[in-house]
Enzyme design. Structure first.
Site, PDB file in Angstrom:
ATOM      1  N   GLU A 172       0.867  -1.182   0.000  1.00  0.00           N
ATOM      2  CA  GLU A 172       0.000   0.000   0.000  1.00  0.00           C
ATOM      3  C   GLU A 172       0.903   1.232   0.000  1.00  0.00           C
ATOM      4  O   GLU A 172       1.765   1.391   0.863  1.00  0.00           O
ATOM      5  CB  GLU A 172      -0.908  -0.018   1.247  1.00  0.00           C
ATOM      6  CG  GLU A 172      -1.859   1.160   1.270  1.00  0.00           C
ATOM      7  CD  GLU A 172      -3.089   0.933   2.144  1.00  0.00           C
ATOM      8  OE1 GLU A 172      -3.344  -0.219   2.554  1.00  0.00           O
ATOM      9  OE2 GLU A 172      -3.787   1.925   2.419  1.00  0.00           O
ATOM     10  N   LYS A 292      -3.562  -0.130  14.155  1.00  0.00           N
ATOM     11  CA  LYS A 292      -4.386   0.947  13.593  1.00  0.00           C
ATOM     12  C   LYS A 292      -5.830   0.530  13.855  1.00  0.00           C
ATOM     13  O   LYS A 292      -6.265  -0.530  13.388  1.00  0.00           O
ATOM     14  CB  LYS A 292      -4.120   1.064  12.094  1.00  0.00           C
ATOM     15  CG  LYS A 292      -5.080   1.984  11.339  1.00  0.00           C
ATOM     16  CD  LYS A 292      -4.708   2.087   9.858  1.00  0.00           C
ATOM     17  CE  LYS A 292      -5.688   2.945   9.085  1.00  0.00           C
ATOM     18  NZ  LYS A 292      -5.342   3.065   7.647  1.00  0.00           N
ATOM     19  N   GLU A 296     -10.331   4.703   9.119  1.00  0.00           N
ATOM     20  CA  GLU A 296     -10.460   4.325   7.701  1.00  0.00           C
ATOM     21  C   GLU A 296     -11.032   2.918   7.538  1.00  0.00           C
ATOM     22  O   GLU A 296     -10.518   2.101   6.770  1.00  0.00           O
ATOM     23  CB  GLU A 296      -9.101   4.449   7.003  1.00  0.00           C
ATOM     24  CG  GLU A 296      -8.565   5.867   7.044  1.00  0.00           C
ATOM     25  CD  GLU A 296      -7.286   6.086   6.248  1.00  0.00           C
ATOM     26  OE1 GLU A 296      -6.496   5.144   6.129  1.00  0.00           O
ATOM     27  OE2 GLU A 296      -7.094   7.211   5.772  1.00  0.00           O
ATOM     28  N   ASP A 375      -2.818  14.386   6.961  1.00  0.00           N
ATOM     29  CA  ASP A 375      -2.309  13.106   6.452  1.00  0.00           C
ATOM     30  C   ASP A 375      -1.178  13.316   5.445  1.00  0.00           C
ATOM     31  O   ASP A 375      -1.391  13.180   4.246  1.00  0.00           O
ATOM     32  CB  ASP A 375      -3.469  12.340   5.783  1.00  0.00           C
ATOM     33  CG  ASP A 375      -3.083  10.927   5.402  1.00  0.00           C
ATOM     34  OD1 ASP A 375      -1.984  10.494   5.768  1.00  0.00           O
ATOM     35  OD2 ASP A 375      -3.892  10.258   4.742  1.00  0.00           O
ATOM     36  N   GLU A 403       3.797   9.342  -0.799  1.00  0.00           N
ATOM     37  CA  GLU A 403       2.403   9.156  -1.217  1.00  0.00           C
ATOM     38  C   GLU A 403       1.790  10.410  -1.857  1.00  0.00           C
ATOM     39  O   GLU A 403       1.403  10.404  -3.018  1.00  0.00           O
ATOM     40  CB  GLU A 403       1.583   8.730  -0.001  1.00  0.00           C
ATOM     41  CG  GLU A 403       0.123   8.558  -0.320  1.00  0.00           C
ATOM     42  CD  GLU A 403      -0.689   8.182   0.909  1.00  0.00           C
ATOM     43  OE1 GLU A 403      -0.099   7.913   1.961  1.00  0.00           O
ATOM     44  OE2 GLU A 403      -1.931   8.182   0.803  1.00  0.00           O
ATOM     45  N   TRP A 552     -14.238  12.929   3.682  1.00  0.00           N
ATOM     46  CA  TRP A 552     -12.845  12.686   4.082  1.00  0.00           C
ATOM     47  C   TRP A 552     -12.204  13.852   4.817  1.00  0.00           C
ATOM     48  O   TRP A 552     -11.152  13.696   5.437  1.00  0.00           O
ATOM     49  CB  TRP A 552     -12.007  12.303   2.862  1.00  0.00           C
ATOM     50  CG  TRP A 552     -12.385  10.962   2.324  1.00  0.00           C
ATOM     51  CD1 TRP A 552     -13.309  10.690   1.359  1.00  0.00           C
ATOM     52  CD2 TRP A 552     -11.888   9.685   2.765  1.00  0.00           C
ATOM     53  NE1 TRP A 552     -13.405   9.328   1.161  1.00  0.00           N
ATOM     54  CE2 TRP A 552     -12.542   8.688   2.012  1.00  0.00           C
ATOM     55  CE3 TRP A 552     -10.943   9.289   3.719  1.00  0.00           C
ATOM     56  CZ2 TRP A 552     -12.293   7.320   2.186  1.00  0.00           C
ATOM     57  CZ3 TRP A 552     -10.694   7.930   3.885  1.00  0.00           C
ATOM     58  CH2 TRP A 552     -11.365   6.966   3.132  1.00  0.00           C
TER      59      TRP A 552
END
Ligand code: GCV
Length: 822
Positions: A172, A292, A296, A375, A403, A552
């Site tokens: 990921e 975690k 999400e 994030d 990312e 989000w």
């Protein structure tokens, strides 16, 4: 002395150091230094180098042997001949290592009568390895090594990397190939890459690595998996790197067959305890576990009305008898927030969730906090939670894998960004309390704390998919060891070791790296807008509105009048009030908020004047043009290095920088056009919306191609492209510019579901052909697939016909956006 001799001999060294390099050795290349210096250096080290570790350690462990072999490899590579290397015990250990804290090291030249030797002592065996790498760096940097007496103690005990690798071998947010650990739900049969990765980690002081995704597959804890984890841990072990794992909080139910995973249920506690015991029987030095939860879509303690402390503690207690650590991620937020409510704010989530729990966590539990409150965006303020937790261990989580920062296709060196956060004073006590000190537990005297980096290196030969991205792992490790190092020092070290030596090489690469974050920020999300990317998709290409009107919470609230989130206490979401008063005072009003975070904290009109005197809108325009120009300039700077570094890496980085320059233009045009349309305010310099030399594909004479609207509209020039639904299409127009040699720039779309082919004709003659074969992360015609082909030196005169032919393949329709002639 050494300096001038090296300069004199530099010409010879470059000649024999230019063999093709893959990047696999990263910064551990151990390039040969000039011959005449070598003998002097070997003599400087004395008759031998003796490795000694703290008294509790055995003198012949695999860590010490790895340290000795590395020293031998490094010295042989750089100096040509190796002095005697010994792993020593007993008296030397008591004399040099006994007083050293864990993981620290001492390097000392010892003169005993006529005998001289160099000691590398470590508080633990790991410290010895760190000392070895430190000495090798000194040799590579041509520093004096004949009378050494220095001790280094790492700033923090936690210096970990996390991997988001899935058991099937995918990663990921990984951009450097598939997992080095897993394939098809097994540890790879060949784990030599893990061992080599351990060597890289160890060389920068990293002492643990978690090996599976925080979005954890419950299968990681299955009995048959434990020997597989043990094999990975064994591959790391010689380098003093301990393995850790991420677990699914519902494991007691999913895997254990219980009817609950309620952390306060005694059966759940017993299950965790038995499972952790089983883990430690298989991997006695497991570093710990990461969770975690309630984030999400991951389940968590909220399922039973329990707190995050309850959740962390049930696993932390199971780890205590084994000395393991439990990391509980502070990245907890609701991704179904109502965007219509102006008081809702995702930035508040971490502090809202964890502030009430301060002091409720077990001593071996650590709250792992992302650097910013959202994030890993291109710029965020420091998370207020660093300043909030006083009675709870914490660690800062930084993202090495890029990312939201160009996914290793854009060069973005992150040390300058990390430094801003680490050095930021949270005013959590009367003395200075920078984030680095809070995260490391120094301010409130916590027993553990430190740094976690999300690394995601993969099987690609150069580990990250971009040679220059390796610098981010290097920087993370160096900062975790010593966050007082400057970004410049780190970048110069890395460049020297990875590409140097060579004055032009060192300075060019370092300058590109040091400016790269601000360059990327300037074309993807300045003023605290956050990265204006496809936030519900691949997090890569431009998509200005993707963050709006969804749950989000990465909103920037741009409308016809202005832009930004009002997070003030007075009129906004109150997020600013989560900071200590001294910090809140700065962020509460637009006037005192630094420009680079203005719209993160405030909604302002486009005509609002920044501290620089520019209006917000003009600044947005200017910065995007400057950013794209800076990216283009990297290509020019890099080209000067041809012949000074090996050809393979030269060509690979050149291709990457050329791609980045093309992509920076897409971002520039998209963001600028979006704000021009939304605000209705013209660019004072007349650039926005004007594209000299550009002919839109949809306005050309089309044979088979049909115009299609592009989503988002700003990702294509004029909001449209042309797409081919038959086996071959063409688009043509007549050139009407001045005669001469021109650069023909063709903007086309390269999705990952086909290999469309293109041909460029001038007056019926093929001038260039290519295949759209990149593996960009999209199947759509959008900002991610938008690609640029530059054909230089094309002789053109008015009246010439330019024709472009496209042949679709698979799902790729040979789509075209425009042709620009310069
Ligand atoms: C591992 C972001 C990323 C997710 C990641 C998550 C996290 O949302 O996009 O891929 O999940 O952060 O840090 O847990």
């Amino acid at each position: 002395m050494r300096g001038w001799r090296l300069r004199l001999l530099f010409a010879c060294t470059t000649a024999f150091s230019l063999h093709a390099e893959s990047g696999y050795d990263a910064w551990l290349r151990y390039q040969a230094l000039p011959a005449r210096v070598n003998e002097a250096d070997i003599q400087a080290l004395g008759d031998s180098v003796r490795l000694v570790s703290g008294p509790k350690m055995s003198g012949s462990s695999e860590v010490l042997l790895a340290a000795r072999d590395e020293l031998s490899r490094g010295i042989r590579g750089m100096l040509g001949r190796v002095p005697r290397l010994e792993v020593a015990e007993g008296a030397l250990s008591a004399r040099f290592a006994a007083d050293l804290p864990a993981d620290s090291f001492r390097i000392k030249t010892v003169q005993q009568g006529s005998i001289r030797y160099t000691v590398i002592a470590g508080g633990t065996e790991r410290g010895v390895v760190y000392g070895v790498f430190a000495l090798l760096r000194k040799i590579a940097f041509e520093q004096p090594i004949d009378s050494l007496d220095e001790t280094e103690v790492p700033y923090a005990p936690i210096r970990w990397v996390n991997h988001w690798d899935n058991l099937d071998g995918s990663i990921e947010r990984g951009y450097g190939g598939r997992s080095i650990f897993w394939e098809n739900r097994h540890a790879r049969s060949d784990l030599s890459r893990v061992s080599d990765y351990g060597r890289l980690l160890s060389s920068i002081g990293i002492n643990a690595c978690s090996i599976n995704n925080v979005n954890a597959d419950p299968g990681i804890l299955a009995a048959e998996m434990l020997p597989e984890i043990a094999r990975i841990a064994a591959a790391f072990r010689p380098w003093g790197v301990r393995a850790a794992i991420s677990v699914d909080f519902a494991s007691p139910k999913i895997l254990g067959g219980l009817d609950t995973f309620d952390p306060l249920d005694p059966r759940v506690a017993a299950w965790w305890s038995a499972k952790v015991d089983e883990l430690y029987r298989a991997i006695p030095d497991l570093a710990g576990i990461i969770i975690k939860a309630d984030s999400e879509g991951r389940v968590g303690p909220s399922a039973y009305g329990r707190t995050h402390a309850d959740a962390a503690n049930v696993v932390a207690r199971a780890l205590q008898p084994h000395g393991g650590l439990l990391f509980y991620r502070g990245f907890v937020y609701d991704h179904h927030m109502d965007w219509r409510n102006p008081k809702n704010d995702r930035a508040r989530a971490a502090d809202d969730n964890f502030r009430p729990l301060d002091g409720n966590f077990e001593p071996n539990a650590v709250v792992q906090i992302k650097n910013g409150p959202i994030d890993f965006q291109v710029r965020e303020p420091a998370s207020p939670l660093f300043g909030t937790l006083e009675k709870t261990n914490q660690a800062i989580e930084l993202q090495i894998t890029q990312e939201y920062l160009g996914q290793a296709r854009h060069t973005v060196f992150l040390a300058p960004m990390w430094k801003e956060v680490l050095d930021f004073d949270m005013h959590a006590a009367p003395r200075a309390t920078p984030v680095k000190a809070l995260a490391s537990g120094k301010v409130f005297g916590r027993p553990v704390g430190g740094f976690v980096g999300v690394s995601n290196a993969g099987l690609s030969e150069n580990w990250f998919g971009n040679h220059l991205s390796q610098a981010n792992l290097y920087a993370f490790g160096r900062l975790a060891w010593n966050p007082d190092l400057s970004a410049r020092e780190i970048s110069e070290e890395w460049t020297r070791l990875t590409f140097g030596p060579g004055r032009e090489v060192d300075s060019t690469i370092s300058e590109i790296q040091l400016s790269s974050w601000r360059t990327y920020e300037s074309y993807t999300g300045p003023l605290g807008l956050q990265t204006l990317t496809d936030i519900t998709g691949n997090h890569y290409g431009v998509n200005v509105e993707a963050s709006e009107r969804n749950g989000w919470g990465q909103w920037h609230n741009a409308d016809a009048q202005g832009v930004g989130m009002d997070r003030s206490v007075k009129s906004g979401t109150g997020f600013v009030g989560q900071y200590r008063a001294e910090v809140a005072k700065v962020y509460e009003s637009p006037a005192s908020t630094p420009d680079e975070l203005l719209v993160f904290f405030h909604h302002v009109r486009y005509t609002y004047r920044l501290h620089s005197g520019k209006t917000v809108i003009q600044y947005l325009y200017d910065l995007h043009y400057e950013g794209a120009e800076a990216a283009a300039n990297y290509v020019r700077q890099w080209r000067k290095l041809q012949g000074l570094i090996d050809e393979r890496r030269y060509q690979e980085v050149l291709a990457q920088l050329e791609y980045q320059a093309g992509q920076a233009e897409v971002w520039r045009d998209a963001v600028v056009n979006w704000f021009l349309k939304t605000s209705g305010i013209a660019d004072e310099k007349g650039r926005a919306g004007n594209h000299p030399g550009r002919t839109e594909a949809e306005s050309m004479q089309l044979e088979g191609y049909t115009p299609v609207p592009v989503t988002p509209w700003e990702a294509a020039s004029g909001g449209m492209a042309v797409s081919c639904g038959i086996s071959r299409c063409a688009a043509r127009f007549v050139f009407e510019g001045s005669p001469g040699l021109h650069e023909v720039r063709i903007r086309y779309f390269d999705q990952n579901n086909g290999l469309a082919r293109f041909r460029l004709f001038v007056n019926g003659e093929v001038r260039e052909q290519w295949v759209a074969s990149d593996r960009l992360p999209t199947e759509k015609i959008d900002g991610t697939s938008s690609s640029l082909k530059i054909v230089a030196g094309v002789a053109l005169k008015s009246g010439d016909e330019i024709r472009i032919e496209g042949s679709p393949d698979g799902g790729e329709s040979a789509a075209l956006d425009y042709i620009e002639i310069q």
